[in-house]
Every structure is written in structure tokens, then in C-alpha cells.
Write a protein that holds these residues in place. Structure first.
Motif, PDB file in Angstrom:
ATOM      1  N   PRO A 104      50.299  -5.125  59.765  1.00  0.00           N
ATOM      2  CA  PRO A 104      51.149  -6.103  58.197  1.00  0.00           C
ATOM      3  C   PRO A 104      52.317  -4.873  58.104  1.00  0.00           C
ATOM      4  CG  PRO A 104      48.893  -5.189  57.785  1.00  0.00           C
ATOM      5  CD  PRO A 104      49.381  -4.856  59.110  1.00  0.00           C
ATOM      6  N   LEU A 105      52.591  -3.813  58.429  1.00  0.00           N
ATOM      7  CA  LEU A 105      53.443  -3.179  58.150  1.00  0.00           C
ATOM      8  C   LEU A 105      54.659  -2.584  58.657  1.00  0.00           C
ATOM      9  CD1 LEU A 105      51.399   0.060  56.376  1.00  0.00           C
ATOM     10  CD2 LEU A 105      52.179  -2.017  54.546  1.00  0.00           C
ATOM     11  N   GLN A 106      54.399  -3.244  60.322  1.00  0.00           N
ATOM     12  CA  GLN A 106      55.150  -3.208  61.372  1.00  0.00           C
ATOM     13  C   GLN A 106      56.017  -4.632  61.164  1.00  0.00           C
ATOM     14  OE1 GLN A 106      56.294  -0.747  62.944  1.00  0.00           O
ATOM     15  NE2 GLN A 106      58.478  -2.059  63.335  1.00  0.00           N
ATOM     16  N   PHE A 107      57.238  -4.873  60.668  1.00  0.00           N
ATOM     17  CA  PHE A 107      58.325  -6.027  61.346  1.00  0.00           C
ATOM     18  C   PHE A 107      58.810  -5.175  62.448  1.00  0.00           C
ATOM     19  CE2 PHE A 107      56.968  -5.893  56.758  1.00  0.00           C
ATOM     20  CZ  PHE A 107      57.144  -7.253  55.938  1.00  0.00           C
ATOM     21  N   TYR A 108      58.976  -6.795  63.024  1.00  0.00           N
ATOM     22  CA  TYR A 108      60.519  -6.277  63.970  1.00  0.00           C
ATOM     23  C   TYR A 108      61.330  -7.340  64.230  1.00  0.00           C
ATOM     24  CZ  TYR A 108      55.416  -4.289  65.586  1.00  0.00           C
ATOM     25  OH  TYR A 108      54.539  -4.292  65.838  1.00  0.00           O
ATOM     26  N   ASP A 109      62.526  -7.192  65.012  1.00  0.00           N
ATOM     27  CA  ASP A 109      63.589  -7.859  65.458  1.00  0.00           C
ATOM     28  C   ASP A 109      64.253  -8.821  63.585  1.00  0.00           C
ATOM     29  OD1 ASP A 109      66.029  -8.712  66.623  1.00  0.00           O
ATOM     30  OD2 ASP A 109      64.301 -10.297  67.789  1.00  0.00           O
ATOM     31  N   TYR A 110      64.464  -7.771  62.756  1.00  0.00           N
ATOM     32  CA  TYR A 110      64.588  -8.787  61.647  1.00  0.00           C
ATOM     33  C   TYR A 110      65.998  -8.779  60.821  1.00  0.00           C
ATOM     34  CZ  TYR A 110      65.518  -9.877  56.209  1.00  0.00           C
ATOM     35  OH  TYR A 110      65.857 -10.203  54.957  1.00  0.00           O
ATOM     36  N   GLN A 111      66.358 -10.228  60.779  1.00  0.00           N
ATOM     37  CA  GLN A 111      68.230 -10.164  60.737  1.00  0.00           C
ATOM     38  C   GLN A 111      68.101 -10.939  59.267  1.00  0.00           C
ATOM     39  OE1 GLN A 111      70.159 -13.475  62.594  1.00  0.00           O
ATOM     40  NE2 GLN A 111      70.552 -12.411  64.305  1.00  0.00           N
ATOM     41  N   THR A 112      69.292 -10.556  58.599  1.00  0.00           N
ATOM     42  CA  THR A 112      69.184 -10.762  56.786  1.00  0.00           C
ATOM     43  C   THR A 112      69.829 -12.290  57.099  1.00  0.00           C
ATOM     44  OG1 THR A 112      71.634 -10.285  57.505  1.00  0.00           O
ATOM     45  CG2 THR A 112      70.037  -8.066  56.751  1.00  0.00           C
ATOM     46  N   PRO A 113      69.678 -12.858  55.675  1.00  0.00           N
ATOM     47  CA  PRO A 113      69.990 -14.217  55.881  1.00  0.00           C
ATOM     48  C   PRO A 113      71.111 -14.651  56.728  1.00  0.00           C
ATOM     49  CG  PRO A 113      68.864 -13.747  53.730  1.00  0.00           C
ATOM     50  CD  PRO A 113      69.132 -12.469  54.972  1.00  0.00           C
ATOM     51  N   SER A 114      72.343 -13.322  56.028  1.00  0.00           N
ATOM     52  CA  SER A 114      73.945 -14.006  56.519  1.00  0.00           C
ATOM     53  C   SER A 114      73.729 -13.596  57.846  1.00  0.00           C
ATOM     54  CB  SER A 114      74.561 -12.426  55.635  1.00  0.00           C
ATOM     55  OG  SER A 114      74.233 -10.944  55.799  1.00  0.00           O
ATOM     56  N   GLY A 115      72.954 -12.920  58.971  1.00  0.00           N
ATOM     57  CA  GLY A 115      72.825 -12.591  59.913  1.00  0.00           C
ATOM     58  C   GLY A 115      73.372 -11.646  60.342  1.00  0.00           C
ATOM     59  N   THR A 116      73.101 -10.627  59.775  1.00  0.00           N
ATOM     60  CA  THR A 116      73.576  -8.689  60.427  1.00  0.00           C
ATOM     61  C   THR A 116      71.902  -8.730  60.745  1.00  0.00           C
ATOM     62  OG1 THR A 116      74.522  -8.714  58.442  1.00  0.00           O
ATOM     63  CG2 THR A 116      73.505  -6.585  59.320  1.00  0.00           C
ATOM     64  N   ASN A 117      72.050  -8.246  62.082  1.00  0.00           N
ATOM     65  CA  ASN A 117      70.570  -7.870  62.444  1.00  0.00           C
ATOM     66  C   ASN A 117      70.101  -5.975  62.422  1.00  0.00           C
ATOM     67  OD1 ASN A 117      70.277  -9.862  64.535  1.00  0.00           O
ATOM     68  ND2 ASN A 117      72.039  -8.549  66.191  1.00  0.00           N
ATOM     69  N   VAL A 118      69.029  -6.218  61.552  1.00  0.00           N
ATOM     70  CA  VAL A 118      68.458  -5.210  61.027  1.00  0.00           C
ATOM     71  C   VAL A 118      67.462  -3.904  61.886  1.00  0.00           C
ATOM     72  CG1 VAL A 118      67.368  -3.969  59.260  1.00  0.00           C
ATOM     73  CG2 VAL A 118      68.377  -5.686  58.393  1.00  0.00           C
ATOM     74  N   GLY A 119      66.818  -5.267  63.230  1.00  0.00           N
ATOM     75  CA  GLY A 119      66.274  -4.857  63.828  1.00  0.00           C
ATOM     76  C   GLY A 119      64.487  -4.340  63.393  1.00  0.00           C
ATOM     77  N   ASN A 120      64.020  -3.424  63.764  1.00  0.00           N
ATOM     78  CA  ASN A 120      62.295  -3.082  63.657  1.00  0.00           C
ATOM     79  C   ASN A 120      62.230  -2.120  62.731  1.00  0.00           C
ATOM     80  OD1 ASN A 120      62.233  -4.656  65.976  1.00  0.00           O
ATOM     81  ND2 ASN A 120      61.252  -2.831  66.995  1.00  0.00           N
ATOM     82  N   PHE A 121      61.486  -2.232  61.838  1.00  0.00           N
ATOM     83  CA  PHE A 121      61.266  -1.284  60.429  1.00  0.00           C
ATOM     84  C   PHE A 121      60.243  -1.125  60.198  1.00  0.00           C
ATOM     85  CE2 PHE A 121      62.413  -5.375  58.704  1.00  0.00           C
ATOM     86  CZ  PHE A 121      61.926  -5.149  57.488  1.00  0.00           C
ATOM     87  N   THR A 122      59.677  -0.282  59.632  1.00  0.00           N
ATOM     88  CA  THR A 122      58.052   0.171  58.946  1.00  0.00           C
ATOM     89  C   THR A 122      57.800   0.747  57.380  1.00  0.00           C
ATOM     90  OG1 THR A 122      57.360   0.979  61.199  1.00  0.00           O
ATOM     91  CG2 THR A 122      55.928   0.961  59.469  1.00  0.00           C
ATOM     92  N   VAL A 123      56.875  -0.393  56.713  1.00  0.00           N
ATOM     93  CA  VAL A 123      57.340   0.156  55.842  1.00  0.00           C
ATOM     94  C   VAL A 123      56.166   1.089  54.739  1.00  0.00           C
ATOM     95  CG1 VAL A 123      56.427  -1.004  53.447  1.00  0.00           C
ATOM     96  CG2 VAL A 123      57.774  -2.390  55.385  1.00  0.00           C
ATOM     97  N   VAL A 124      56.125   2.290  54.166  1.00  0.00           N
ATOM     98  CA  VAL A 124      55.530   3.288  53.774  1.00  0.00           C
ATOM     99  C   VAL A 124      54.572   2.685  52.766  1.00  0.00           C
ATOM    100  CG1 VAL A 124      55.279   5.724  53.797  1.00  0.00           C
ATOM    101  CG2 VAL A 124      56.890   4.526  54.974  1.00  0.00           C
ATOM    102  N   LEU A 125      53.805   2.947  52.988  1.00  0.00           N
ATOM    103  CA  LEU A 125      53.307   2.750  51.973  1.00  0.00           C
ATOM    104  C   LEU A 125      52.518   3.642  50.301  1.00  0.00           C
ATOM    105  CD1 LEU A 125      49.909   0.198  52.547  1.00  0.00           C
ATOM    106  CD2 LEU A 125      52.252  -0.861  50.770  1.00  0.00           C
TER     107      LEU A 125
END
Length: 453
Positions: free
Chosen positions: A432-453
Motif C-alpha cells: 500500500p505504500l508503493q505507487f507506480y506510474d503516477y500522473q498528475t491531473p494536468s498530465g505531468t508524469n511523476v512516475g513511481n514513488f514510495t510513501v514513508v510512514l
């Protein structure tokens, strides 16, 4: 294997039968009635998943009932229950006619909880096993209230309470991602829109600050600005007045709960609405996420991105099972690949559960050595079947049991429509802390990221 499809006029309520049968079916048959919204891509996809299971089971020799081989056969009735009108009587007509006129052995299907709830007394009256896929906790309550009379009902899908346990985590971790500067979108000011249907009532309640979701989001660090039902058929044919209200409240994110065919209009209006008055977003459209069943559909016969004229771009969609080739269980990707290659369409959230139901029903029949629902029920209650969507086990009241630790046995999945007009895998509840291939609503590519609790 060739599939013969015959369209017949139904005798009750003006509905339609869509009769599916594999060309190899002959001799001893087990007839399964499927009340489904066949007039929508939702019902068609569920029927396709059923047909895929039946074709595989029949090709492997069918179902052994005390030494005799039987082949599955499907008869489906168009309940039209995905329509905004939610025609409850169609479901009652469907199960009645399937049982009394077609003499089906079992029932598998149902979609809208409002319709399923009305069907349950009929199947109990006629003592037919009904594996259904509504999300209303009242389905299990129905069994619990009078087990002896209602034991024929099994809910083969997660109810809304079980869904929230995972779906609620997704926006929380996404908010943490903003606070940790992993994504640029502030989604603190959240609006929750639930379609006006039975399955959303446990979460939306009476709406406003008294809503269960208001307090849940508030305790998770959000600032709820609106929680209420939205109309399935808006006045004047537009949701602009609703979005104008959300803009005036400074909405930064919208969380939707919708299982019907109304969301292409909702998303189209969301995309075309002028959000200039939303001071909290700087005049751009808020991030939109949640459970939107129509938003899961990407294929040659129906494509949500096209249906919304691209307004779905950026939507974060939560669902279940291998709607994209995600490795949830050993059978997830093979199921996805076969379904997609056969139907030129990705599976939707119900499909892995529908597909699995034929296999665990077949197993229970073989153990019981009988086609009697009463004889089969104890074996169906003992189901422990891992299919493409996860592990299927039933509670004492025949609801789906979904342990969350160490990881969910039926994990939620999130996807996103992106600027290329395609669905992209984004998140799975097993990590659940790992996100893949995220893109903002405006279309900017953010890519993968991991949330730190």
C-alpha cells in the motif's frame, strides 16, 4: 470453442434472454441462470467471464456428479439493473422466470444491491443456490436473520464495509505523498459523491458531517467539505450545478462511489466544467478518484476514455481483481491474458469473482455428489478457493471473508487514465505504500514513488 448466442423474447416484464451455450454442450447439463444487466458493458463483461469459465470447465471434462459427467450451460436474463432507474422489478422477474420456466439448477449473477436484495426472497422460496455479487452488507444480514430459510444465498463479492477497509487507505496514502512532497497535488479539501443506491448507504449515511465517511476522512487528516449522494439522472441532464457547489467550497479532490452507467456523463461534465472559481486549486480541476465501474472499461467495444471525450484523463480508479495484468495470485495474469485476447476487452472488477464462482461451485457439486442445493450448501460453505481476484472463503452468514493481515486475501487495485488514453496500473493493497506510474491531473508524469510512514 464456438459459442452459439440466441436472442429470445422473455415472457415476463418485457426483458430479454441472452442464451449462451458452448457448441460442445450435449447430454447431461447443469443449467446456471444469470440475472445480469446485459444491456450494458457491465453485464456483458460478467457474462463473458462466466462463459470463459464454463468453456474451460466443459473442455476439461465437465463436472463429475457421482460418476456421471455433466456440462455447464448458461442462460442469462437482461435485468437492465445498471441503468440509472435501477429497475428492481426486472430482477424479481428474472430470478422467478429462470427458476420456474427455465428450471435452472443454480443462479449466479446479480449486480446492483438494490435489485439483488429484492431477488433474495425468491431464491430462498425455491431453494436454489444463488451466488451473487452485490456490495450491500444486507445480503449477509438476510442469511443471518433466518439461516434455515435463507441459506441458499452466497455473496461472492466484497460488501461495502470490506471494500472501505482497503479503498479508504488509498486516499490516505496519497495525501501522505503530498505532505512528503512526492506529488504536487494537495487533496486535503475532499468532497465525497456516492451514487444514490443501497450499497453506498452504509458509507454515506444521511450525508454531511453526520456521514460515516465525513468522520473517517477527517480523522485521517482530510478536511471534508461535502459528503452526499449524487443523482443518477441529474436535473436538466447536467452535473454542472453540483460541480459549481464543489468549486465554491474549495474542493481539491473528489472521491466517488459509483457502480452504474451514469458516470460517463458525470466525468464528461467534470472535464468540461469551468473550475476557475475554485480558489483552493488555483482554478484547475480537482483530482478525482474512487470506485467508478464504468471507468474500468478499456476495449474495442467500449472505451471509457473515448466515452468521456478524454475527461477521464487523470481519474484514479479503484477496483478488484486483474483488471490489468497485475500479479495478485498465480492465476491473475493468465486470466487477464485469456480474457483480453478472447474478448478484446479488459476484465472489470466483478469478472474475476464471476469466473471463480463456477469453479468453486463445480468443486462443491462434486464433493456433494448431487445437484441438490441443500446437499451442496455445506460444501460451498467450506470453500477455500484461490482464483484470479484472490482467495474466496465464506463467513457463517455467507459473506466473503477478507482478512487484511499479513496482506489482504482479496486485494484492492488502483488504475489511472493517462494522457495516452490508456489505463495504467497504479497501486495494489498488498504493497500500500508503493505507487507506480503516477500522473498528475494536468498530465505531468511523476512516475513511481514510495510513501514513508
Amino acid at each position: 470453442m464456438a459459442i452459439v448466442v440466441v436472442l429470445l423474447a422473455a415472457g415476463i416484464g418485457g426483458g430479454l434472454y441472452y442464451y449462451y451455450q458452448t457448441s460442445a454442450v450435449n447430454g447431461n447439463t447443469i443449467t446456471v441462470g444469470m440475472p445480469l444487466p446485459m444491456n450494458s458493458p457491465i453485464g456483458q463483461s460478467m457474462a463473458d467471464a462466466a462463459q470463459m469459465a464454463v468453456s474451460q470447465i466443459n473442455a476439461a471434462g465437465g463436472v463429475n456428479v457421482n460418476g456421471t459427467s455433466y456440462q455447464f450451460k448458461i442462460v442469462t436474463y437482461d435485468t437492465e439493473e445498471a441503468d440509472p432507474s435501477i429497475p428492481i422489478q426486472n430482477g424479481v422477474n428474472a430470478v422467478t422466470e429462470l427458476i420456474t420456466q427455465d428450471n435452472v439448477n443454480f443462479l449466479i449473477g446479480g449486480y446492483r444491491s438494490d435489485v439483488v436484495d429484492a431477488e433474495l426472497p425468491i431464491v430462498s422460496q425455491y431453494h436454489r443456490i444463488y451466488i451473487t455479487f452485490g456490495a450491500d452488507p444486507a445480503i449477509s444480514t438476510f442469511v443471518q436473520q433466518d439461516y434455515a430459510a435463507h441459506k441458499y444465498v452466497f455473496n461472492g463479492f466484497l460488501n461495502s464495509t470490506s471494500q472501505v477497509a482497503q479503498f479508504g487507505a488509498f486516499p490516505v496514502y496519497l495525501l501522505l505523498a503530498y505532505k512528503e512532497h512526492l506529488i504536487p497535488n494537495n487533496l486535503t479539501n475532499i468532497a465525497v459523491l456516492g451514487e444514490d443506491a443501497a450499497w453506498t448507504q452504509p458509507d454515506i449515511g444521511s450525508g454531511g458531517p453526520s456521514s460515516p465517511l465525513w468522520g473517517a476522512f477527517q480523522s485521517a487528516g482530510f478536511n471534508p467539505v461535502y459528503v452526499n449522494y449524487f443523482p443518477l439522472s441529474p436535473s436538466g441532464g447536467s452535473y454542472d450545478s453540483l460541480f459549481a457547489q464543489l468549486a465554491s467550497l474549495g474542493t481539491q479532490s473528489i472521491y466517488i462511489l459509483a457502480a452504474g452507467t451514469e458516470t460517463p456523463l458525470l466525468l464528461s461534465d467534470y472535464g468540461s466544467f469551468n473550475w476557475g472559481s475554485d480558489s483552493a486549486t488555483g482554478g484547475v480541476k480537482p483530482l478525482i478518484m474512487g470506485a467508478d465501474v464504468m471507468g474500468e472499461m478499456e476495449g474495442s467495444t467500449y472505451n471509457y476514455y473515448t466515452a468521456t471525450q478524454g475527461a477521464a484523463q487523470g481519474e484514479l480508479n479503484l477496483g478488484w481483481g486483474p483488471m490489468l495484468p497485475v500479479n495478485l495470485t498465480p492465476s491473475s495474469i493468465p486470466f487477464y491474458n485469456t480474457f483480453n485476447s478472447t474478448y478484446s476487452f479488459n476484465p472489470i472488477f466483478e469478472d474475476g469473482f464471476v469466473y471463480s464462482s463456477f469453479f468453486y461451485l463445480a468443486h462443491a457439486i462434486e464433493q456433494a455428489k448431487s445437484l441438490s442445493s441443500d446437499a451442496i450448501i455445506p460444501y460451498l460453505e467450506a470453500t477455500n478457493y484461490t482464483g484470479p481476484a484472490g482467495t474466496i472463503q465464506f463467513s457463517a452468514s455467507h459473506g466473503l471473508v477478507v482478512p487484511l493481515t499479513p496482506v489482504p486475501t482479496v486485494p484492492g487495485v488502483a488504475m489511472q487514465w493517462q494522457t495516452d488514453g490508456r489505463l495504467h496500473f497504479l497501486w495494489v493493497a498488498t504493497h500500500p505504500l508503493q505507487f507506480y506510474d503516477y500522473q498528475t491531473p494536468s498530465g505531468t508524469n511523476v512516475g513511481n514513488f514510495t510513501v514513508v510512514l
